[in-house]
Write a protein that holds these residues in place. Structure first.
Motif, mmCIF file in Angstrom:
data_model
loop_
_atom_site.group_PDB
_atom_site.id
_atom_site.type_symbol
_atom_site.label_atom_id
_atom_site.label_comp_id
_atom_site.label_asym_id
_atom_site.label_seq_id
_atom_site.Cartn_x
_atom_site.Cartn_y
_atom_site.Cartn_z
ATOM 1 N N GLN A 29 0.758 -1.271 -0.005
ATOM 2 C CA GLN A 29 0.171 -0.088 -0.136
ATOM 3 C C GLN A 29 0.824 1.195 0.205
ATOM 4 O O GLN A 29 0.485 2.159 0.253
ATOM 5 N N TRP A 40 1.403 -0.186 10.195
ATOM 6 C CA TRP A 40 0.873 -0.922 9.624
ATOM 7 C C TRP A 40 -0.177 -0.709 8.491
ATOM 8 O O TRP A 40 -0.687 0.405 8.389
ATOM 9 N N SER A 41 -0.196 -1.543 7.491
ATOM 10 C CA SER A 41 -1.229 -1.063 6.437
ATOM 11 C C SER A 41 -2.583 -1.013 6.872
ATOM 12 O O SER A 41 -3.252 -0.450 6.109
ATOM 13 N N ASN A 42 -2.974 -1.754 7.952
ATOM 14 C CA ASN A 42 -4.250 -1.700 8.152
ATOM 15 C C ASN A 42 -4.276 -1.480 9.682
ATOM 16 O O ASN A 42 -3.469 -1.958 10.530
ATOM 17 N N GLY A 46 -9.369 -2.027 12.559
ATOM 18 C CA GLY A 46 -9.851 -2.346 11.435
ATOM 19 C C GLY A 46 -10.355 -4.001 11.181
ATOM 20 O O GLY A 46 -10.437 -4.345 9.953
ATOM 21 N N CYS A 47 -10.364 -4.510 12.247
ATOM 22 C CA CYS A 47 -10.511 -6.043 12.128
ATOM 23 C C CYS A 47 -11.777 -6.628 11.305
ATOM 24 O O CYS A 47 -11.931 -7.630 10.944
ATOM 25 N N SER A 49 -13.286 -5.642 8.804
ATOM 26 C CA SER A 49 -13.169 -5.334 7.505
ATOM 27 C C SER A 49 -12.775 -6.798 6.813
ATOM 28 O O SER A 49 -13.015 -7.140 5.623
ATOM 29 N N SER A 50 -12.196 -7.889 7.541
ATOM 30 C CA SER A 50 -12.069 -9.064 7.225
ATOM 31 C C SER A 50 -13.053 -9.972 8.277
ATOM 32 O O SER A 50 -12.264 -10.653 8.942
ATOM 33 N N CYS A 138 -8.012 -8.820 17.431
ATOM 34 C CA CYS A 138 -7.645 -7.813 16.247
ATOM 35 C C CYS A 138 -6.136 -7.763 15.975
ATOM 36 O O CYS A 138 -5.812 -7.549 14.691
ATOM 37 N N GLN A 142 -5.038 -7.838 11.942
ATOM 38 C CA GLN A 142 -4.085 -7.178 11.455
ATOM 39 C C GLN A 142 -2.717 -7.835 10.884
ATOM 40 O O GLN A 142 -2.447 -7.651 9.745
ATOM 41 N N ARG A 145 -3.865 -9.527 7.587
ATOM 42 C CA ARG A 145 -3.918 -8.756 6.616
ATOM 43 C C ARG A 145 -2.839 -8.414 5.772
ATOM 44 O O ARG A 145 -2.796 -8.012 4.776
ATOM 45 N N GLU A 146 -1.782 -7.973 6.973
ATOM 46 C CA GLU A 146 -0.239 -7.610 6.341
ATOM 47 C C GLU A 146 0.319 -8.559 5.451
ATOM 48 O O GLU A 146 0.740 -8.438 4.566
#
Length: 159
Positions: A29, A40-42, A46-47, A49-50, A138, A142, A145-146
């Protein structure tokens, strides 16, 4: 390998972490990188979102931990995404046993440190410990997602 081939290799760029296993884009990103690394990218919160990973990390954190660790290790050692990460592994079982005693966060803390190092993400062992202990689901999402961002950078379409 001849000396001339070595000289023709591309040079690393600022913020780039080079590991023996190669890999894909570790900053997919294009997060800004400074002397301490990058964020972190997220975000940690933001957990949702997945959603599937979030639910699994809440109910069965050992499964998400095991998958994260296996995916990370495959990228680090093979330089490619794991073609079919399993649901249950030795790491999952060990985490589950220690989690039953309230110590699963220790495994997560160590793996989070490895992931941070691979992706040149800011932080510390103390932060990893606190995040793994207080925000376990979370944190697992995270981290997942990374790893997923690097896997997607290979363009395989599986992730």
């Amino acid at each position: 390998m001849s000396h001339s081939r070595v000289n023709n290799q591309p040079a690393g760029q600022h913020g780039m972490v080079v590991a023996p296993g190669g890999g894909g884009n570790r900053n997919a990103q294009n997060m800004p990188v400074d002397a301490d690394g990058r964020d972190w990218s997220n975000g940690l919160c933001g957990c949702c979102s997945s959603c599937g990973t979030c639910i699994c990390a809440t109910v069965l954190p050992c499964v998400v931990y095991g998958k994260n660790k296996h995916r990370y290790q495959h990228l680090d050692q093979q330089g490619t995404p794991e073609p079919s990460p399993g649901c249950c592994s030795g790491s999952c079982v060990a985490h589950g046993i220690f989690a039953a005693c309230g110590l699963g966060f220790i495994f997560q803390m160590v793996n989070r440190g490895h992931v941070r190092h691979r992706y040149n993400i800011k932080g510390s062992g103390c932060g990893d410990c606190c995040t793994s202990f207080w925000c376990s689901p979370c944190q697992l999402v995270q981290e997942s997602r990374e790893i997923e961002l690097e896997e997607q950078s290979f363009g395989t379409g599986r992730y």
